[in-house]
Design an enzyme around this catalytic site. Structure first.
Site, PDB file in Angstrom:
ATOM      1  N   CYS A  41       0.922  -1.270   0.007  1.00  0.00           N
ATOM      2  CA  CYS A  41      -0.081  -0.222  -0.222  1.00  0.00           C
ATOM      3  C   CYS A  41       0.772   1.367  -0.056  1.00  0.00           C
ATOM      4  O   CYS A  41       1.861   1.336   0.642  1.00  0.00           O
ATOM      5  CB  CYS A  41      -0.838   0.140   1.255  1.00  0.00           C
ATOM      6  N   LEU A  42       0.544   1.945  -0.795  1.00  0.00           N
ATOM      7  CA  LEU A  42       1.479   3.368  -0.684  1.00  0.00           C
ATOM      8  C   LEU A  42       1.337   4.147   0.509  1.00  0.00           C
ATOM      9  O   LEU A  42       2.207   4.902   0.814  1.00  0.00           O
ATOM     10  CB  LEU A  42       0.956   4.331  -2.020  1.00  0.00           C
ATOM     11  N   HIS A  95      -9.349  -3.745  -1.474  1.00  0.00           N
ATOM     12  CA  HIS A  95      -8.212  -2.905  -0.858  1.00  0.00           C
ATOM     13  C   HIS A  95      -8.525  -1.351  -0.638  1.00  0.00           C
ATOM     14  O   HIS A  95      -8.691  -0.823   0.571  1.00  0.00           O
ATOM     15  CB  HIS A  95      -6.943  -3.128  -1.477  1.00  0.00           C
ATOM     16  N   GLU A  96      -9.181  -1.009  -1.759  1.00  0.00           N
ATOM     17  CA  GLU A  96      -9.453   0.639  -1.829  1.00  0.00           C
ATOM     18  C   GLU A  96     -10.520   0.830  -1.001  1.00  0.00           C
ATOM     19  O   GLU A  96     -10.746   1.847  -0.533  1.00  0.00           O
ATOM     20  CB  GLU A  96      -9.515   1.087  -3.272  1.00  0.00           C
ATOM     21  N   HIS A 104      -9.771   1.216   2.560  1.00  0.00           N
ATOM     22  CA  HIS A 104      -9.375   2.807   2.883  1.00  0.00           C
ATOM     23  C   HIS A 104     -10.580   3.624   3.425  1.00  0.00           C
ATOM     24  O   HIS A 104     -10.533   4.395   4.012  1.00  0.00           O
ATOM     25  CB  HIS A 104      -8.442   3.360   1.729  1.00  0.00           C
TER      26      HIS A 104
HETATM   27 NI    NI Z   1      -3.831   1.021  -0.240  1.00  0.00          NI
END
Ligand code: NI
Length: 172
Positions: free
Chosen positions: A93-94, A135-136, A139
């Protein structure tokens, strides 16, 4: 224009993001800058909270498993159905630099969302596209992939991240 990417420890990554009520010029601008930021990083997905904006907008790169990357902006994304079956694969993950881990995700999901043109759509996602979508959208609910790791791995990673946070404070 690229934006700063918020990393582990930032409170915006732990908030529940708000739905987008109307597609305004600001929303289009946010989408464009998120796209620039993601492509430059480079990454294959990004959620608005990662650039410090607590709104329900994500970018999901469709088709990376068929080598035809096609990043799409999705507004107010939702999972409306999922398979019973889950698959584990390695994610990063960034917002959590230098860490990766195996995360179980549903292998098939049916999703709903809106395009930047305001068109609502539903579709079935599988493989990496389904994984990135999950995943997004996590967030947007303040959940990071490290929260979904096995207990032992999670403990190790979180300890390392906390130590790194502390050392950043010392540098300041
Ligand atoms: Ni991420």
């Amino acid at each position: 224009m690229t934006k700063r990417i918020y990393t582990y420890g930032a409170s915006v990554l732990r908030e529940k993001a708000l739905p987008i009520e109307a597609i305004t010029a600001e929303i289009r601008e946010l989408a464009a800058s998120m796209m620039d930021t993601m492509l430059k990083a480079p990454g294959i997905g990004l959620a608005a909270p990662q650039v410090g904006v607590s709104l329900r907008m994500i970018i999901v790169t469709y088709g990376i498993d068929v080598e035809k990357p096609d990043p799409r902006v999705i507004i107010n994304p939702e999972i409306i159905w999922h398979s019973d079956e889950m698959e584990s694969a390695e994610e990063g993950c960034l917002s959590v630099p230098d860490e990766t881990g195996f995360v179980p995700r549903w292998s098939e999901i049916r999703i709903r969302g809106m395009t930047l043109d305001g068109d609502e759509f539903e579709e079935l996602l599988i493989g990496w596209t389904a994984r990135i979508f999950q995943h997004e959208t996590d967030h947007l609910d303040g959940i990071l992939f490290v929260d979904r790791l096995s207990f032992l791995k999670r403990d190790m990673v979180k300890r390392r991240l906390k130590k790194r946070l502390k050392s950043e404070v010392n540098i300041l």
